[in-house]
Structures are given as structure tokens and as C-alpha cells.
Motif scaffolding. Structure first.
Motif, PDB file in Angstrom:
ATOM      1  N   ASN A 143       0.862  -1.172   0.000  1.00  0.00           N
ATOM      2  CA  ASN A 143       0.000   0.000   0.000  1.00  0.00           C
ATOM      3  C   ASN A 143       0.903   1.228   0.000  1.00  0.00           C
ATOM      4  OD1 ASN A 143      -1.693   2.125   0.649  1.00  0.00           O
ATOM      5  ND2 ASN A 143      -2.807   0.984   2.207  1.00  0.00           N
ATOM      6  N   SER A 144       0.736   2.108  -0.956  1.00  0.00           N
ATOM      7  CA  SER A 144       1.614   3.274  -1.064  1.00  0.00           C
ATOM      8  C   SER A 144       1.484   4.213   0.137  1.00  0.00           C
ATOM      9  CB  SER A 144       1.355   4.039  -2.360  1.00  0.00           C
ATOM     10  OG  SER A 144       0.047   4.560  -2.369  1.00  0.00           O
ATOM     11  N   LEU A 158       4.291   3.308   2.390  1.00  0.00           N
ATOM     12  CA  LEU A 158       5.614   3.315   1.769  1.00  0.00           C
ATOM     13  C   LEU A 158       6.465   4.478   2.252  1.00  0.00           C
ATOM     14  CD1 LEU A 158       7.521   2.139  -0.416  1.00  0.00           C
ATOM     15  CD2 LEU A 158       6.396   3.672  -2.032  1.00  0.00           C
ATOM     16  N   LEU A 182       3.467   1.561  -9.294  1.00  0.00           N
ATOM     17  CA  LEU A 182       2.737   2.509  -8.452  1.00  0.00           C
ATOM     18  C   LEU A 182       2.157   3.641  -9.289  1.00  0.00           C
ATOM     19  CD1 LEU A 182       5.057   2.686  -5.342  1.00  0.00           C
ATOM     20  CD2 LEU A 182       2.635   2.111  -5.297  1.00  0.00           C
ATOM     21  N   ASN A 239      -1.807   4.327 -10.047  1.00  0.00           N
ATOM     22  CA  ASN A 239      -2.377   5.611  -9.640  1.00  0.00           C
ATOM     23  C   ASN A 239      -3.033   6.319 -10.824  1.00  0.00           C
ATOM     24  OD1 ASN A 239      -1.549   5.207  -7.036  1.00  0.00           O
ATOM     25  ND2 ASN A 239       0.277   6.466  -7.213  1.00  0.00           N
TER      26      ASN A 239
END
Length: 94
Positions: A12-13, A16, A80, A84
Motif C-alpha cells: 500500500n503506497s 511506503l 505505483l 495511480n
């Protein structure tokens, strides 16, 4: 947002902190101390013992975790970004 980082692992960003090249990371004595501390507290996951291309540092519930991935940092970053962009475009379709 999320990114696939190898085999059955997704991050999960929001958790991060950093994605680093494994080769660069292990050149630093300070980084090795961080890694040993994470290992001591059972907060390191090695996805593939044979292929180590990146280390991903996450913060989950105020604790730092490390994931050693067979996927390069650039590929993870692209995943990512692409997720997004896809997600943002999907939300814009009303």
C-alpha cells in the motif's frame, strides 16, 4: 494505491517510506545496522532468497518493516505510478 512487488506480495503506497536498490542499500554500514535491527524484531520479509533487487521500507502502525523484493525499484515505481494513473482516470469517469 497499491503495487505488486513480487510473487504474492502487494504494498500500500500509504505505508511506503522508500524503495531502494538492494545493491546500493547493502553497501552502507548504517543500512546494514537498520536491516539487522529489523531482522531482530522479525520485521523483514524476503520474497525470494535467490533474487534480491530492491528493499522496500514501510511504516505500518508506527513500526518500520522491510521487504526484500526480486523486482527492481524502477519497476515497482512504474507499477505505483501506472496504478495511480489508472485509478485516477477510473474515478474521473462519472
Amino acid at each position: 494505491m497499491f503495487a505488486h512487488i513480487g510473487e504474492d506480495y502487494v504494498i500500500n503506497s500509504a505505508e511506503l517510506l522508500v524503495i531502494l536498490s538492494w545493491d546500493s542499500f547493502v553497501r552502507s554500514k548504517d543500512n546494514l545496522k537498520i536491516l539487522e535491527n529489523l531482522k531482530l524484531h522479525d520485521r523483514v520479509v524476503v520474497i525470494n532468497d535467490e533474487i534480491k533487487k530492491s528493499i522496500i521500507i514501510l511504516e505500518v502502525d508506527g513500526r518500520m518493516y522491510g521487504i526484500i523484493s526480486p523486482v527492481s525499484p524502477g519497476t515497482i515505481a512504474k507499477r505505483l505510478l501506472n496504478f495511480n494513473l489508472y485509478f485516477d482516470n477510473y474515478l474521473d469517469q462519472d
